[in-house]
Design an enzyme around this catalytic site. Sequence first.
Site, PDB file in Angstrom:
ATOM      1  N   TYR A 177      17.627 -33.169  31.586  1.00 46.41           N
ATOM      2  CA  TYR A 177      16.823 -31.425  31.875  1.00 46.41           C
ATOM      3  C   TYR A 177      15.274 -32.307  32.124  1.00 46.41           C
ATOM      4  CZ  TYR A 177      13.693 -28.153  29.971  1.00 46.41           C
ATOM      5  OH  TYR A 177      12.859 -26.959  30.146  1.00 46.41           O
ATOM      6  N   ASP A 195      12.601 -39.456  35.977  1.00 45.11           N
ATOM      7  CA  ASP A 195      11.658 -38.929  34.796  1.00 45.11           C
ATOM      8  C   ASP A 195      11.051 -39.648  33.867  1.00 45.11           C
ATOM      9  OD1 ASP A 195      10.876 -36.695  33.240  1.00 45.11           O
ATOM     10  OD2 ASP A 195      12.288 -34.993  34.163  1.00 45.11           O
ATOM     11  N   LYS A 227       4.108 -35.319  28.454  1.00 40.72           N
ATOM     12  CA  LYS A 227       4.110 -35.278  26.714  1.00 40.72           C
ATOM     13  C   LYS A 227       2.869 -36.368  26.228  1.00 40.72           C
ATOM     14  CE  LYS A 227       8.601 -34.033  26.148  1.00 40.72           C
ATOM     15  NZ  LYS A 227       8.937 -33.032  25.392  1.00 40.72           N
TER      16      LYS A 227
HETATM   17  C1  LIG Z   1      12.733 -35.432  30.175  1.00 36.42           C
HETATM   18  C2  LIG Z   1      12.025 -34.242  30.361  1.00 36.42           C
HETATM   19  N1  LIG Z   1      11.232 -33.745  31.670  1.00 36.42           N
HETATM   20  C3  LIG Z   1      10.415 -32.477  31.415  1.00 36.42           C
HETATM   21  C4  LIG Z   1      10.425 -32.085  31.127  1.00 36.42           C
HETATM   22  C5  LIG Z   1       9.682 -31.092  31.107  1.00 36.42           C
HETATM   23  O1  LIG Z   1       8.452 -30.826  30.386  1.00 36.42           O
HETATM   24  P1  LIG Z   1       7.355 -29.929  30.481  1.00 36.42           P
HETATM   25  O2  LIG Z   1       8.012 -28.975  28.812  1.00 36.42           O
HETATM   26  O3  LIG Z   1       6.336 -30.151  29.290  1.00 36.42           O
HETATM   27  O4  LIG Z   1       7.165 -28.581  31.360  1.00 36.42           O
HETATM   28  C6  LIG Z   1      10.580 -32.412  29.657  1.00 36.42           C
HETATM   29  C7  LIG Z   1      10.588 -31.607  28.870  1.00 36.42           C
HETATM   30  O5  LIG Z   1      11.529 -31.787  27.292  1.00 36.42           O
HETATM   31  C8  LIG Z   1      11.664 -33.678  29.509  1.00 36.42           C
HETATM   32  O6  LIG Z   1      11.956 -33.946  28.066  1.00 36.42           O
END
Ligand SMILES: Cc1ncc(COP(=O)(O)O)c(C=O)c1O
Length: 434
Positions: free
Chosen positions: A145, A240, A268
């Site tokens: 994700y 990511d 985060k």
């Molecule tokens: C690996 C990863 N990338 C991107 C995101 C998106 O981040 P945000 O919820 O701050 O938009 C998340 C959210 O859980 C994530 O786990």
Amino acid sequence: MNKSMLSSDWFDRAQNSIPGGVNSPVRAFRSVGQSPRFIARGQGSHLWDEEGREYIDLVGSWGPLILGHAHPAVQEAIVKAAASGWTFGAPTTGEVELAEQICRLVPSVEKVRLVSSGTEAVMTAIRLARAFTGRDLIIKMDGCYHGHSDGLLVQAGSGLLTNGLPDSAGVPDAYARLTLSCPYNDSATLEALFQQYPGQIAAVIVEPVAANMGVVPPLPGYLATLRSLTQANGALLVFDEVITGFRLALGGAQQVFSVQPDLTTFGKIIGGGLPMGAVGGKRAIMDQLAPLGPVYQAGTLSGNPLAVAAGGATLTVLEQNPDIYLHLEQQASWLSEQIRSAAVQNSISVTVNRCGSLLSLFFCPDPVHNLVQAKTSRTDQFSRFFASMLKQGIYLPPSNFEAWFLSALHREEDITRTAVACATSLQELSSREV
Ligand SMILES: Cc1ncc(COP(=O)(O)O)c(C=O)c1O
């Protein structure tokens, strides 16, 4: 506040003014057949709901709270920053210091742009990769994700997986077709995609430790193969690290696995629990961003002073106390072992996946290395397990496909209580199965 209202009353009321009653689908408790608890307060490793029930929190706001709730150093930084005003739409010294701190901690990052969420960070990374390579296609991995932007909701994990949605409605086909998807931990299929689309792939984006289909660590050599395949084919490698950044180590998963990507996205922990994300990487790529280069990206609240203060304070506590990572590793490893042995004792088939302070419990007998295997988990068993844990005061992510997050403030007694609750829940499951 109406103290006589229960969480369930609030949830009923919320449905009238908020779609589904929640501001992010993963909070809805739907897949576990319950209604969400409304949270009144958090302190350290504990949470209290509106009814005053206390829980050991293994969600940690889905990852940011590596230092637990209301950590005094972070609280002090936020309060101090707020006393001077909280947004100016102009540069502040805190942004520079935080950018320098990130570049120092994550060696592949030579420059960094602060944004307001992980989603935004990834959107910007993809745009940068396309501009830098002059190519359109990107490859992501099934079950990973990367936020809710159009092009990344293809075979995505987290809330889409929990809610059984293969993709999101509202994403134009033409746009979704620019995203190719490939099984996680499968470099042969990735190599085949590079052969099928020669000179067309701008970037491969991956969670270096997948944590949105449950936790799925990379197989030995997988990340290094991604590095060499992208390099050989002129594509960028984007890690990511929205979840893994500053969680697995100060330098993130890339430090743990010794593989350097071209671009990294953060979220985060980087905001210490306030809204922030970041994209960073090699100077030549990052300098494509406006106002230096032709890739446009902007944000009214980017580098917000309160988020910068909270993030900077969090990173500083981590930097000054590196044994936090050892503590997290030991606690999570002990908990995993306890769950495994309780499962064996109760004849329940489980696979516990763990990397550092991230762990997941799959209700299946075989190893889980990818999405197809993760989906063999018996989610009916997870729902019963979840309900039993909640009743015993342990607040887990309300989905079989999300990571459990430990924090530095989970003390031995929290982890022991969690392990005991796991054993009780597994025993209850076992007696129902007979
Ligand atoms: C690996 C990863 N990338 C991107 C995101 C998106 O981040 P945000 O919820 O701050 O938009 C998340 C959210 O859980 C994530 O786990």
